[in-house]
Design an enzyme around this catalytic site. Sequence first.
Site, PDB file in Angstrom:
ATOM      1  N   GLY A   1     -17.819  23.953  35.289  1.00  0.00           N
ATOM      2  CA  GLY A   1     -16.496  23.620  35.829  1.00  0.00           C
ATOM      3  C   GLY A   1     -15.574  24.814  35.955  1.00  0.00           C
ATOM      4  O   GLY A   1     -15.034  25.094  37.029  1.00  0.00           O
ATOM      5  N   GLY A   2     -15.375  25.546  34.863  1.00  0.00           N
ATOM      6  CA  GLY A   2     -14.476  26.690  34.900  1.00  0.00           C
ATOM      7  C   GLY A   2     -15.090  27.883  35.607  1.00  0.00           C
ATOM      8  O   GLY A   2     -14.411  28.596  36.356  1.00  0.00           O
TER       9      GLY A   2
ATOM     10  N   TYR B   1     -12.088  36.448  33.818  1.00  0.00           N
ATOM     11  CA  TYR B   1     -11.764  37.117  32.544  1.00  0.00           C
ATOM     12  C   TYR B   1     -10.244  37.159  32.459  1.00  0.00           C
ATOM     13  O   TYR B   1      -9.612  38.209  32.452  1.00  0.00           O
ATOM     14  CB  TYR B   1     -12.395  38.513  32.472  1.00  0.00           C
TER      15      TYR B   1
ATOM     16  N   TYR C   1     -10.414  40.201  37.500  1.00  0.00           N
ATOM     17  CA  TYR C   1     -11.291  39.051  37.747  1.00  0.00           C
ATOM     18  C   TYR C   1     -10.725  37.842  37.025  1.00  0.00           C
ATOM     19  O   TYR C   1     -10.607  37.854  35.801  1.00  0.00           O
ATOM     20  CB  TYR C   1     -12.702  39.401  37.243  1.00  0.00           C
TER      21      TYR C   1
ATOM     22  N   CYS D   1     -23.990  34.079  30.308  1.00  0.00           N
ATOM     23  CA  CYS D   1     -23.828  33.441  28.999  1.00  0.00           C
ATOM     24  C   CYS D   1     -24.172  31.960  29.136  1.00  0.00           C
ATOM     25  O   CYS D   1     -23.552  31.249  29.929  1.00  0.00           O
ATOM     26  CB  CYS D   1     -22.389  33.617  28.527  1.00  0.00           C
TER      27      CYS D   1
ATOM     28  N   ARG E   1     -11.107  20.555  30.501  1.00  0.00           N
ATOM     29  CA  ARG E   1     -12.038  21.457  29.811  1.00  0.00           C
ATOM     30  C   ARG E   1     -13.478  21.110  30.189  1.00  0.00           C
ATOM     31  O   ARG E   1     -13.891  19.968  30.117  1.00  0.00           O
ATOM     32  CB  ARG E   1     -11.856  21.350  28.294  1.00  0.00           C
ATOM     33  N   SER E   2     -14.212  22.154  30.588  1.00  0.00           N
ATOM     34  CA  SER E   2     -15.645  21.965  30.854  1.00  0.00           C
ATOM     35  C   SER E   2     -16.421  22.657  29.736  1.00  0.00           C
ATOM     36  O   SER E   2     -16.761  22.043  28.740  1.00  0.00           O
ATOM     37  CB  SER E   2     -16.010  22.512  32.233  1.00  0.00           C
TER      38      SER E   2
HETATM   39  P1  FDA Z   1     -13.088  26.194  30.446  1.00  0.00           P
HETATM   40  O1  FDA Z   1     -13.539  24.806  30.238  1.00  0.00           O
HETATM   41  O2  FDA Z   1     -12.280  26.834  29.370  1.00  0.00           O
HETATM   42  O3  FDA Z   1     -12.357  26.291  31.835  1.00  0.00           O
HETATM   43  C1  FDA Z   1     -11.810  27.485  32.350  1.00  0.00           C
HETATM   44  C2  FDA Z   1     -10.642  27.149  33.286  1.00  0.00           C
HETATM   45  O4  FDA Z   1     -11.070  26.258  34.323  1.00  0.00           O
HETATM   46  C3  FDA Z   1      -9.501  26.409  32.571  1.00  0.00           C
HETATM   47  O5  FDA Z   1      -8.282  26.732  33.197  1.00  0.00           O
HETATM   48  C4  FDA Z   1      -9.835  24.951  32.819  1.00  0.00           C
HETATM   49  O6  FDA Z   1      -8.709  24.100  32.682  1.00  0.00           O
HETATM   50  C5  FDA Z   1     -10.391  24.995  34.224  1.00  0.00           C
HETATM   51  N1  FDA Z   1     -11.401  23.955  34.463  1.00  0.00           N
HETATM   52  C6  FDA Z   1     -12.488  23.707  33.694  1.00  0.00           C
HETATM   53  N2  FDA Z   1     -13.203  22.719  34.205  1.00  0.00           N
HETATM   54  C7  FDA Z   1     -12.569  22.314  35.336  1.00  0.00           C
HETATM   55  C8  FDA Z   1     -12.836  21.296  36.291  1.00  0.00           C
HETATM   56  N3  FDA Z   1     -13.896  20.506  36.172  1.00  0.00           N
HETATM   57  N4  FDA Z   1     -11.967  21.127  37.320  1.00  0.00           N
HETATM   58  C9  FDA Z   1     -10.871  21.932  37.432  1.00  0.00           C
HETATM   59  N5  FDA Z   1     -10.569  22.908  36.544  1.00  0.00           N
HETATM   60  C10 FDA Z   1     -11.420  23.098  35.504  1.00  0.00           C
HETATM   61  N6  FDA Z   1     -18.100  35.073  33.880  1.00  0.00           N
HETATM   62  C11 FDA Z   1     -18.974  35.515  34.806  1.00  0.00           C
HETATM   63  O7  FDA Z   1     -18.672  35.520  36.003  1.00  0.00           O
HETATM   64  N7  FDA Z   1     -20.209  35.971  34.433  1.00  0.00           N
HETATM   65  C12 FDA Z   1     -20.617  35.962  33.135  1.00  0.00           C
HETATM   66  O8  FDA Z   1     -21.735  36.377  32.853  1.00  0.00           O
HETATM   67  C13 FDA Z   1     -19.689  35.503  32.144  1.00  0.00           C
HETATM   68  N8  FDA Z   1     -20.017  35.515  30.829  1.00  0.00           N
HETATM   69  C14 FDA Z   1     -19.093  35.114  29.884  1.00  0.00           C
HETATM   70  C15 FDA Z   1     -19.415  35.162  28.528  1.00  0.00           C
HETATM   71  C16 FDA Z   1     -18.479  34.778  27.573  1.00  0.00           C
HETATM   72  C17 FDA Z   1     -18.852  34.822  26.121  1.00  0.00           C
HETATM   73  C18 FDA Z   1     -17.185  34.344  27.979  1.00  0.00           C
HETATM   74  C19 FDA Z   1     -16.154  33.947  26.962  1.00  0.00           C
HETATM   75  C20 FDA Z   1     -16.873  34.286  29.319  1.00  0.00           C
HETATM   76  C21 FDA Z   1     -17.821  34.663  30.285  1.00  0.00           C
HETATM   77  N9  FDA Z   1     -17.527  34.603  31.636  1.00  0.00           N
HETATM   78  C22 FDA Z   1     -18.430  35.054  32.555  1.00  0.00           C
HETATM   79  C23 FDA Z   1     -16.237  34.089  32.083  1.00  0.00           C
HETATM   80  C24 FDA Z   1     -16.350  32.603  32.456  1.00  0.00           C
HETATM   81  O9  FDA Z   1     -16.939  32.515  33.730  1.00  0.00           O
HETATM   82  C25 FDA Z   1     -14.946  31.962  32.493  1.00  0.00           C
HETATM   83  O10 FDA Z   1     -14.342  32.056  31.248  1.00  0.00           O
HETATM   84  C26 FDA Z   1     -15.014  30.508  32.965  1.00  0.00           C
HETATM   85  O11 FDA Z   1     -13.751  30.118  33.421  1.00  0.00           O
HETATM   86  C27 FDA Z   1     -15.459  29.585  31.858  1.00  0.00           C
HETATM   87  O12 FDA Z   1     -15.671  28.304  32.331  1.00  0.00           O
HETATM   88  P2  FDA Z   1     -15.753  27.102  31.261  1.00  0.00           P
HETATM   89  O13 FDA Z   1     -15.948  25.840  31.989  1.00  0.00           O
HETATM   90  O14 FDA Z   1     -16.710  27.455  30.193  1.00  0.00           O
HETATM   91  O15 FDA Z   1     -14.314  27.197  30.609  1.00  0.00           O
END
Ligand code: FDA
Length: 540
Positions: free
Chosen positions: A180-181, A475, A472, A174, A108-109
């Site tokens: 990371g994700g 999402y 995508y 956002c 989780r990132s």
């Molecule tokens: P999270 O930590 O949940 O990780 C997402 C996925 O990546 C999971 O499967 C996780 O296990 C894996 N992961 C995380 N860190 C990792 C690492 N270090 N190494 C390997 N795997 C890893 N998208 C976009 O393109 N433009 C935008 O403007 C937005 N805006 C937006 C707003 C809101 C409110 C939401 C809920 C979502 C978006 N998104 C978006 C989508 C966003 O890019 C997408 O949900 C990302 O995967 C989120 O990354 P996080 O690290 O926050 O999530």
Amino acid sequence: MKFPQFSMLPFLMVVVMLSLSGTTLSHPHWDFLHCLSLRLANYSTISKVIYVQNNPSYLSVLNASIHNTRFSTPATPKPFAIITPLKTSHVRSTLYCSKKHGFQLRIRSGGHDVEGLSYVSEVPFVILDLLNFRAIKVDTKNEVAWVQSGATLGELYYAIAAKTNTLAFPAGMCHTVGAGGHFSGGGYGTLFRKYGLAADNIIDARMIDVNGRILDRKSMGEDVFWAIRGGGGNTFGIVLAWKLKLVPVPAVVTVFTVNKNLEQNATKIFHRWQYIAHKLPDDLFMNVWITKVNSSQVGTKTVQATFRGMLLGGVDELITLIQDKFPELGLAEENCNEMSWIESVLYFGGLPLQSVDILLDKNALPTLSLKAKSDYVKEPIPESGIEGLMSMFLEEEADNAVAMIPAFGGKMDEIPENELPYPHRAGNLFEATYIVQWTKEQNAESGKYISWSRRLYSYMTPYVSKSPREAYVNYRDLDLGINNINDYTSYEQASIWGFKYFKNNFKRLVQVKTKVDPMNFFRNEQSIPPLLSPWKKKGN
Ligand code: FDA
């Protein structure tokens, strides 16, 4: 030589800690904790890094990065432990012990995965939470930055702007999304028509593979480096940090918003927009949001199309451009605002324009429950089709729903489909993300909101990409199909969603996965499966 009693000490302390908290554990759980505590070696580190259930801080650490309260209910499966490494050796130890004792690892990132995959699993699991991996180093001279995966986009933008107002990074809107994700799935925002995706601007990375090796671009090789920039998270390894190529922006940009509701010709103007927006100069970003709003008649609702955008230039240039190319919008000076690029981040993030410090606040916006789906559109939708879309937003379930529709074109048209795993490039007029939201208190009724989003998706079928119907990966939508939880998933089965997210790049992603993680340790419901079956190999 080490005395056995001494090396047991940290583990014994964990045992005391657990028994004080009343936790009862089965064998694999003990074994995992034993393994990890021996490797972390001292009690003070253990207490900062391992959070097991019943630890007083467990729930607050778990909930701190849950950005979809659909997955924050008493019934949601919880991790046996959350590990918050302070350094790389802790990450490697977590990987080693999870593998050894059969726990699935969820990385989780930022925690924005829209299906909660970074913190929910149906099988016994631990979360590797990168919340302490948030360092950012900006080098304005060479126009590059290193960012650790746990940093949010807000923290990244803030760090860049603290050094210069003429460099930026083209990623999402956002501010609480994690690097990371986001980078693992592509990532785009207001600069993508000019510079492409976030992933297009990543030039190196630091990753731990399934064997615990620490790799950079050179040592992981170009195939893996290609795959981690868009092939989806939790699949190829744990990415610790990314090296970014920063991009130039002018000291002053101009943002604008024009609202048109149904009574103000929203349908016709949006219809026209489809023919124009993707052809506008790449200095211009333009997004349409469709939402339900109050109408001018008290007690009644209407649907609004919000045209919001940004020009990398001044207000006069913007108005001249829009009056020439898209006069139907009726853009006037009072709709526009000149500001710095970092202020535009606040504007598009829905944050107050007062202080950029809010970009460091992960709780600046409320967290809701949500379901998302996405589409790509290649031919303009006829007016009758848009009317039907608008009317769905008048339904009761759509009180808090939005269709977010950014125009494509510009740089996105120039990058070949196979350059990175993200394939949705030339030929797309726009992407449409449909998000329906509700409050945590309404979770008992989540079914009705989710079925609204499925009806909307079904309604859009004739108007969007076909064979495959593209989506995508950032999402994420589990309606598109999932891996078998405890069994091998065939290439054919995974192709159902794999081709939607990655088109032909799916094949190369499977090849890379088979090479770097053939036993499929890094996996989730929509990770790329390897061609070989670990289950069959074991003779099961
Ligand atoms: P999270 O930590 O949940 O990780 C997402 C996925 O990546 C999971 O499967 C996780 O296990 C894996 N992961 C995380 N860190 C990792 C690492 N270090 N190494 C390997 N795997 C890893 N998208 C976009 O393109 N433009 C935008 O403007 C937005 N805006 C937006 C707003 C809101 C409110 C939401 C809920 C979502 C978006 N998104 C978006 C989508 C966003 O890019 C997408 O949900 C990302 O995967 C989120 O990354 P996080 O690290 O926050 O999530």
